[in-house]
Design an enzyme around this catalytic site. Structure first.
Site, PDB file in Angstrom:
ATOM      1  N   ASP A 174       0.850  -1.188   0.000  1.00 29.85           N
ATOM      2  CA  ASP A 174       0.000   0.000   0.000  1.00 29.85           C
ATOM      3  C   ASP A 174       0.887   1.241   0.000  1.00 29.85           C
ATOM      4  O   ASP A 174       1.837   1.337   0.789  1.00 29.85           O
ATOM      5  CB  ASP A 174      -0.906   0.019   1.227  1.00 29.85           C
ATOM      6  CG  ASP A 174      -1.894  -1.133   1.243  1.00 29.85           C
ATOM      7  OD1 ASP A 174      -2.065  -1.775   0.191  1.00 29.85           O
ATOM      8  OD2 ASP A 174      -2.483  -1.397   2.306  1.00 29.85           O
ATOM      9  N   ASP A 210     -15.947  -4.112   0.033  1.00 28.47           N
ATOM     10  CA  ASP A 210     -15.534  -3.890   1.418  1.00 28.47           C
ATOM     11  C   ASP A 210     -16.773  -3.916   2.297  1.00 28.47           C
ATOM     12  O   ASP A 210     -17.740  -3.185   2.037  1.00 28.47           O
ATOM     13  CB  ASP A 210     -14.818  -2.549   1.553  1.00 28.47           C
ATOM     14  CG  ASP A 210     -13.612  -2.439   0.621  1.00 28.47           C
ATOM     15  OD1 ASP A 210     -12.993  -3.485   0.350  1.00 28.47           O
ATOM     16  OD2 ASP A 210     -13.310  -1.327   0.162  1.00 28.47           O
TER      17      ASP A 210
END
Length: 240
Positions: free
Chosen positions: A8, A130
Site C-alpha cells: 500500500d 468492502d
C-alpha cells in the site's frame, strides 16, 4: 490458494494503516519498489498494490511508482486505488498491471465494469467489495450502502467482473484473526474467483481461508510486523 502480499502506497512510501485510517500508520517504509522486490525474492507469485492517495484524496502523486512496480516485476500485480474511469483502468493495464481493482466506482456505477471488461477482458477486472457490519461500504469505508456483499457481487458478476476482492473492514488491520462466514457465502454464491483480505494474523487463519475455496488471500500487516513468514504462508497455502 495463492498468498498475495500487500504493498500500500501513501505519500510515496509503503504503509500499512489501522482500519484504513490515513492518520494511523502501523508501518511506514521508504521505497515501495524495494519492498515489492523483497516479497518477490521471498517467493510471492503475485502482489497487491494499492495507491492510497489516489483512493482517498484523488491525488496522482504515486502513479509513477505504481507503474514502475508493475513494469519492473516479473510476477502478476493487481492494482487498486482511485480507479474511477475506464480510461484509468486501461492506462494501468497498458502499463503492465495483471488486473485492476475497481471499488467505489463499480458500486456506484456497475456500467463501468461492463465497459472496462469489454475493453481489456473480464479476467483483468477485479471488483473490491468492502464490508462493515454486513453491508458494503464505499469512499474509503466512510459511506455505508444498504446492500450485502453477495447482492452487489452478483450484480457485478453479471456486468463482467472477473473476480472479487472481499475485505472485512471489521477485522482489517487489527491483527486479531479472520471472519470467514461471508467469505464462505461469496464463494458459494458467485461463479467468479474470490480473493479474501482483512485480519490475517496467524497461520491458522490461512488454513481457514483455504478451506473456504478462495482463489487467494491478501496479507499485509502480519507480514510487515513479522508475525508471519511469507515462505511459510506460501507453503501452507499449497499444502494438501
Amino acid at each position: 490458494m495463492i498468498v498475495i502480499p500487500a504493498v500500500d502506497i501513501k505519500d510515496r512510501k509503503c504503509v500499512q494503516l489501522v482500519q484504513g485510517d490515513p492518520e494511523r500508520k502501523l508501518v511506514e517504509l521508504e521505497d515501495p519498489l524495494k519492498v515489492a522486490e523483497r516479497w518477490v525474492d521471498e517467493g510471492a507469485e503475485m502482489l497487491h498494490v494499492v495507491d492510497l492517495d489516489r483512493a482517498i484524496y484523488q491525488k496522482n502523486t504515486n502513479v509513477d511508482i505504481v507503474k514502475n512496480i508493475v513494469s519492473t516485476l516479473e510476477v502478476p500485480v493487481q492494482v487498486g486505488g482511485g480507479i474511477r474511469t475506464v480510461e484509468d483502468g486501461i492506462d494501468l493495464i497498458d502499463a503492465g498491471a495483471y488486473r485492476v481493482i475497481l471499488g467505489t466506482s463499480a458500486v456506484k456505477d456497475p456500467g463501468i465494469v461492463e465497459k472496462l471488461s469489454k475493453e481489456v477482458g473480464k479476467e483483468r477486472v477485479m471488483v473490491a467489495l468492502d464490508s462493515k457490519g454486513g453491508k458494503v461500504v464505499i469512499r474509503g469505508w466512510r459511506e455505508r450502502t444498504e446492500h450485502s456483499p453477495v447482492d452487489i457481487g452478483k450484480t457485478l458478476e453479471e456486468k463482467g467482473a472477473g473476480s472479487i476482492l472481499f475485505t472485512n473492514v471489521d477485522v482489517e488491520g487489527l491483527l486479531r484473526g479472520v471472519e470467514i462466514d461471508t467469505v464462505k457465502i461469496l464463494v458459494k454464491e458467485l461463479n467468479i474467483p474470490v480473493v479474501a483480505s482483512g485480519g490475517v494474523s496467524t497461520y491458522e487463519d490461512i488454513l481457514k481461508l483455504k478451506e473456504t475455496g478462495v482463489e487467494g488471500v491478501v496479507i499485509g500487516s502480519a507480514l510487515y510486523k513479522n508475525l508471519l513468514d511469507l515462505r511459510k504462508c506460501i507453503e501452507i497455502s499449497k499444502g494438501d
